[in-house]
Design a protein around this motif. Structure first.
Motif, PDB file in Angstrom:
ATOM      1  N   HIS A   1       0.577  -1.138  -0.185  1.00  0.00           N
ATOM      2  CA  HIS A   1      -0.059   0.135  -0.034  1.00  0.00           C
ATOM      3  C   HIS A   1       0.836   1.724   0.041  1.00  0.00           C
ATOM      4  O   HIS A   1       0.402   2.326   0.373  1.00  0.00           O
ATOM      5  N   LYS A   2       1.482   1.377  -0.662  1.00  0.00           N
ATOM      6  CA  LYS A   2       3.081   2.082  -0.644  1.00  0.00           C
ATOM      7  C   LYS A   2       2.505   2.671  -1.464  1.00  0.00           C
ATOM      8  O   LYS A   2       3.507   3.124  -2.797  1.00  0.00           O
ATOM      9  N   TRP A   3       1.224   3.663  -2.301  1.00  0.00           N
ATOM     10  CA  TRP A   3       0.572   4.393  -2.910  1.00  0.00           C
ATOM     11  C   TRP A   3       1.707   5.129  -3.776  1.00  0.00           C
ATOM     12  O   TRP A   3       1.595   5.178  -5.223  1.00  0.00           O
ATOM     13  N   ASP A   4       2.161   6.235  -3.109  1.00  0.00           N
ATOM     14  CA  ASP A   4       3.335   7.302  -3.973  1.00  0.00           C
ATOM     15  C   ASP A   4       4.620   6.354  -4.879  1.00  0.00           C
ATOM     16  O   ASP A   4       4.632   6.726  -6.051  1.00  0.00           O
TER      17      ASP A   4
ATOM     18  N   HIS B   1      -1.068   1.937 -16.789  1.00  0.00           N
ATOM     19  CA  HIS B   1      -1.908   3.078 -16.424  1.00  0.00           C
ATOM     20  C   HIS B   1      -2.741   2.199 -15.779  1.00  0.00           C
ATOM     21  O   HIS B   1      -3.852   2.617 -14.939  1.00  0.00           O
ATOM     22  N   LEU B   2      -2.454   0.876 -15.205  1.00  0.00           N
ATOM     23  CA  LEU B   2      -3.607  -0.108 -14.687  1.00  0.00           C
ATOM     24  C   LEU B   2      -3.239  -0.008 -13.025  1.00  0.00           C
ATOM     25  O   LEU B   2      -3.855   0.357 -12.307  1.00  0.00           O
ATOM     26  N   MET B   3      -1.857   0.579 -12.972  1.00  0.00           N
ATOM     27  CA  MET B   3      -1.493   0.488 -11.889  1.00  0.00           C
ATOM     28  C   MET B   3      -2.033   2.048 -11.259  1.00  0.00           C
ATOM     29  O   MET B   3      -1.802   2.604  -9.857  1.00  0.00           O
ATOM     30  N   ARG B   4      -1.736   2.893 -11.897  1.00  0.00           N
ATOM     31  CA  ARG B   4      -2.147   4.353 -11.806  1.00  0.00           C
ATOM     32  C   ARG B   4      -3.604   4.150 -11.730  1.00  0.00           C
ATOM     33  O   ARG B   4      -3.999   5.522 -10.380  1.00  0.00           O
ATOM     34  N   ALA B   5      -3.979   3.771 -11.951  1.00  0.00           N
ATOM     35  CA  ALA B   5      -5.966   3.389 -11.897  1.00  0.00           C
ATOM     36  C   ALA B   5      -6.414   2.987 -10.474  1.00  0.00           C
ATOM     37  O   ALA B   5      -7.035   4.035  -9.818  1.00  0.00           O
ATOM     38  N   SER B   6      -5.064   1.524 -10.129  1.00  0.00           N
ATOM     39  CA  SER B   6      -5.546   1.931  -8.912  1.00  0.00           C
ATOM     40  C   SER B   6      -5.184   2.536  -7.652  1.00  0.00           C
ATOM     41  O   SER B   6      -5.977   2.016  -6.519  1.00  0.00           O
ATOM     42  N   VAL B   7      -3.679   3.541  -8.216  1.00  0.00           N
ATOM     43  CA  VAL B   7      -3.753   4.573  -7.623  1.00  0.00           C
ATOM     44  C   VAL B   7      -4.839   5.596  -6.937  1.00  0.00           C
ATOM     45  O   VAL B   7      -4.455   6.168  -5.817  1.00  0.00           O
TER      46      VAL B   7
ATOM     47  N   GLU C   1      -7.789   3.755  -4.644  1.00  0.00           N
ATOM     48  CA  GLU C   1      -6.949   3.909  -3.010  1.00  0.00           C
ATOM     49  C   GLU C   1      -7.492   5.167  -2.658  1.00  0.00           C
ATOM     50  O   GLU C   1      -7.814   5.031  -1.647  1.00  0.00           O
ATOM     51  N   ASN C   2      -7.332   6.495  -3.551  1.00  0.00           N
ATOM     52  CA  ASN C   2      -7.759   7.872  -2.937  1.00  0.00           C
ATOM     53  C   ASN C   2      -8.767   8.324  -3.624  1.00  0.00           C
ATOM     54  O   ASN C   2      -9.523   9.243  -3.665  1.00  0.00           O
ATOM     55  N   MET C   3      -9.707   7.120  -4.211  1.00  0.00           N
ATOM     56  CA  MET C   3     -11.445   7.081  -3.983  1.00  0.00           C
ATOM     57  C   MET C   3     -11.139   8.485  -5.138  1.00  0.00           C
ATOM     58  O   MET C   3     -12.877   9.183  -5.071  1.00  0.00           O
ATOM     59  N   ASP C   4     -10.515   8.632  -5.855  1.00  0.00           N
ATOM     60  CA  ASP C   4     -10.467   9.530  -6.975  1.00  0.00           C
ATOM     61  C   ASP C   4     -10.838   9.068  -8.301  1.00  0.00           C
ATOM     62  O   ASP C   4     -10.813   8.349  -9.528  1.00  0.00           O
ATOM     63  N   TYR C   5     -12.266   8.526  -8.156  1.00  0.00           N
ATOM     64  CA  TYR C   5     -12.984   7.198  -9.814  1.00  0.00           C
ATOM     65  C   TYR C   5     -13.219   7.680 -11.172  1.00  0.00           C
ATOM     66  O   TYR C   5     -12.255   7.426 -11.399  1.00  0.00           O
ATOM     67  N   ASN C   6     -13.179   9.191 -10.629  1.00  0.00           N
ATOM     68  CA  ASN C   6     -13.364  10.167 -12.196  1.00  0.00           C
ATOM     69  C   ASN C   6     -11.462   9.587 -12.747  1.00  0.00           C
ATOM     70  O   ASN C   6     -11.453   8.995 -14.179  1.00  0.00           O
ATOM     71  N   SER C   7     -10.874   9.813 -12.282  1.00  0.00           N
ATOM     72  CA  SER C   7      -9.436   9.697 -12.796  1.00  0.00           C
ATOM     73  C   SER C   7      -9.374   8.702 -13.353  1.00  0.00           C
ATOM     74  O   SER C   7      -8.614   7.989 -13.514  1.00  0.00           O
TER      75      SER C   7
ATOM     76  N   ARG D   1     -18.026   2.648 -10.724  1.00  0.00           N
ATOM     77  CA  ARG D   1     -18.978   3.556 -10.883  1.00  0.00           C
ATOM     78  C   ARG D   1     -19.653   2.628  -9.394  1.00  0.00           C
ATOM     79  O   ARG D   1     -20.680   3.115  -9.199  1.00  0.00           O
ATOM     80  N   VAL D   2     -19.303   1.337  -9.145  1.00  0.00           N
ATOM     81  CA  VAL D   2     -20.113   1.070  -8.409  1.00  0.00           C
ATOM     82  C   VAL D   2     -19.138   1.602  -7.023  1.00  0.00           C
ATOM     83  O   VAL D   2     -19.242   1.361  -5.935  1.00  0.00           O
ATOM     84  N   MET D   3     -18.037   1.711  -6.956  1.00  0.00           N
ATOM     85  CA  MET D   3     -17.522   1.264  -5.667  1.00  0.00           C
ATOM     86  C   MET D   3     -17.136   3.378  -5.453  1.00  0.00           C
ATOM     87  O   MET D   3     -17.051   4.071  -4.509  1.00  0.00           O
ATOM     88  N   SER D   4     -18.357   4.119  -6.287  1.00  0.00           N
ATOM     89  CA  SER D   4     -18.390   5.350  -5.867  1.00  0.00           C
ATOM     90  C   SER D   4     -19.546   5.401  -5.554  1.00  0.00           C
ATOM     91  O   SER D   4     -19.933   7.161  -5.166  1.00  0.00           O
TER      92      SER D   4
END
Length: 465
Positions: free
Chosen positions: A206-209, A254-260, A263-269, A309-312
């Motif tokens: 969980h070291k997202w940075d 891109h998949l990993m950056r989407a996962s980050v 985790e930050n609950m920024d689903y649009n990004s 969409r579910v997670m948002s």
């Protein structure tokens, strides 16, 4: 090291005497030429590896019976030669005689000209999956070259990093930190793969940075290499290539950056990154592996588009998501974790969904149609899944949540994931009144195991300081 008093020749001479056997008779029994056998016994000829094998077999002894004495034979009773030592190292590796490899390497690296030869053997063992023996060689070669700014030193550290990865998250972090400073010294192909393995470790921790930083670097390198490969007139067939098609690393970043973002609950990004790894308009390759890679990310993209969409909090698309994953057997466990997280966040009732997929809750495999999930990520996600399921059950006044806390605590202790351990302790203490005597005893036992593990970890770390 002082050579032992007895030699292989001494043992053979005693055997011939006890068996009242002549040299010719033993030569026939062992398959060694009688003249060769006579010279070996009279110390007029070194014992070659194939001689050792035949002598041991002729005496009806285990194959590695004389291996320790053979180290003496190679260094004290005859001049050391790579022609004998290389097959001896390989055979020792096959039979698990790491002690013999350690002795041989210790002597050989007194002369640093042997370092490249030992490295080449280590690479072969690594490719064959004999990682313990390979690790021993990499470690010694690395130590002999620690003051060199060489690619070989970097490769040794890369291989040692790969070998070190396991279920213990603390040790994985230590391995990642040791390797990370060497990654930019690797060949371009190994750099890309090295970044991928580092990303997976930091993802599971969980070291997202760090995940985001390394994913961007992997994207940069993979894109540069892809553009060079696409526009260069020279043939690249002779060059080292990454483990997977280059498009994989671009999509994966891109998949990993989407996962980050997730985790930050920024689903649009997150959805913007999904669109990037679903865009295949730029891919020119048409080979089967590239097609499989594209299919894999297209599958994940379709699933994650609905998932975010579910997670948002869009409960109305939950049925669509469940319907979609029903046909994706290998993805069901991961999907259930995401559904559980959303249910706990938005107070949804998902009893029917849990009942529908009950057979998939104890995940059994990391394999999917397209390849294997990262082991560290899945072990971490399983421990988190159990904790989320416990929260769901306890919120709905179901006492079996206590047992799930204990299972999560056990799983997180096994991988030494301190975040989930703390979460489980907090959950149990909040709901201790629901636990029976057996569960309280089990909890006490698991806490003691965690404490013992931490004491051992502290000792291991302090012993290197």
């Amino acid at each position: 090291m002082v050579p032992t008093t007895s030699t292989i020749r001494d043992h053979l001479a005693v055997y011939l005497s006890q068996q009242a056997m002549s040299i010719n008779q033993f030569a026939s029994q062992s398959g060694i030429n009688s003249g060769t056998l006579s010279r070996v016994l009279n110390s007029q000829q070194p014992i070659a590896m194939n001689h050792l094998e035949r002598i041991t077999k002729g005496m009806q002894l285990p194959e590695d019976h004389f291996f320790s004495l053979y180290v003496d034979e190679c260094f004290y009773h005859s001049p050391p030669t790579w022609r004998r030592l290389r097959p001896f190292i390989l055979r020792s590796a096959a039979l698990g005689r790491l002690d013999c490899i350690e002795q041989v390497v210790h002597h050989l690296l007194e002369n640093l000209t042997y370092a490249p030869m030992l490295f080449e053997v280590a690479e072969g063992l690594f490719e064959q999956g004999q990682w313990q023996a390979a690790g021993l060689l990499y470690k010694n070669v690395s130590a002999s070259e620690k003051y060199q700014n060489s690619e070989r030193l970097a490769v040794c550290q890369y291989r040692l990093f790969r070998i070190a990865l396991g279920d213990n998250q603390t040790l994985n972090l230590q391995a990642a930190l040791l390797f990370e400073c060497y990654v930019d010294r690797l060949d371009e192909a190994d750099q890309i793969d090295g970044l991928k393995y580092l990303i997976n470790v930091y993802y599971s921790l969980h070291k997202w940075d760090k995940v985001d930083e390394l994913a961007q670097e992997m994207l940069r390198q993979a894109t540069l290499r892809y553009d060079l490969q696409r526009h260069s007139n020279r043939k690249l067939s002779h060059e080292k290539t990454p483990e997977k098609p280059l498009c994989f690393y671009i999509f994966y970043s891109h998949l990993m950056r989407a996962s980050v973002c997730e985790e930050n609950m920024d689903y649009n990004s997150a959805l913007k990154f999904v669109a990037r790894y679903m865009d295949v308009s730029w891919v020119q390759e048409v080979d089967e592996e590239t097609k499989r890679t594209i299919a894999q990310f297209q599958e994940w993209g379709r699933a994650n588009t609905v998932l975010y969409r579910v997670m948002s909090g869009q409960h109305e698309v939950l049925t669509e998501y469940v319907e979609y994953i029903s046909s994706q057997r290998d993805e069901i466990f991961v999907a259930l974790y995401n559904i559980l997280t959303s249910a706990n966040r938005y107070d949804w009732n998902i009893d029917q969904i849990l009942e529908q997929f009950a057979d998939y809750i104890p995940y059994r495999t990391n394999f999917t149609e397209f390849g294997e999930y990262n082991q560290q990520i899945m072990a971490d996600q399983y421990a988190r899944f159990l904790a989320e399921l416990a929260i769901y059950y306890l919120h709905n006044k179901r006492s079996e949540g206590i047992n799930l806390i204990l299972k999560s605590l056990e799983s997180s202790a096994r991988i030494n994931n301190e975040r989930i351990i703390i979460k489980c302790v907090d959950l149990f203490e909040q709901h201790r009144h629901l636990a029976d005597d057996h569960e309280k005893q089990q909890y006490k036992f698991l806490i003691r195991e965690v404490q013992n593990s931490n004491e051992k970890k502290t000792y291991r770390i302090s012993s290197f300081v």
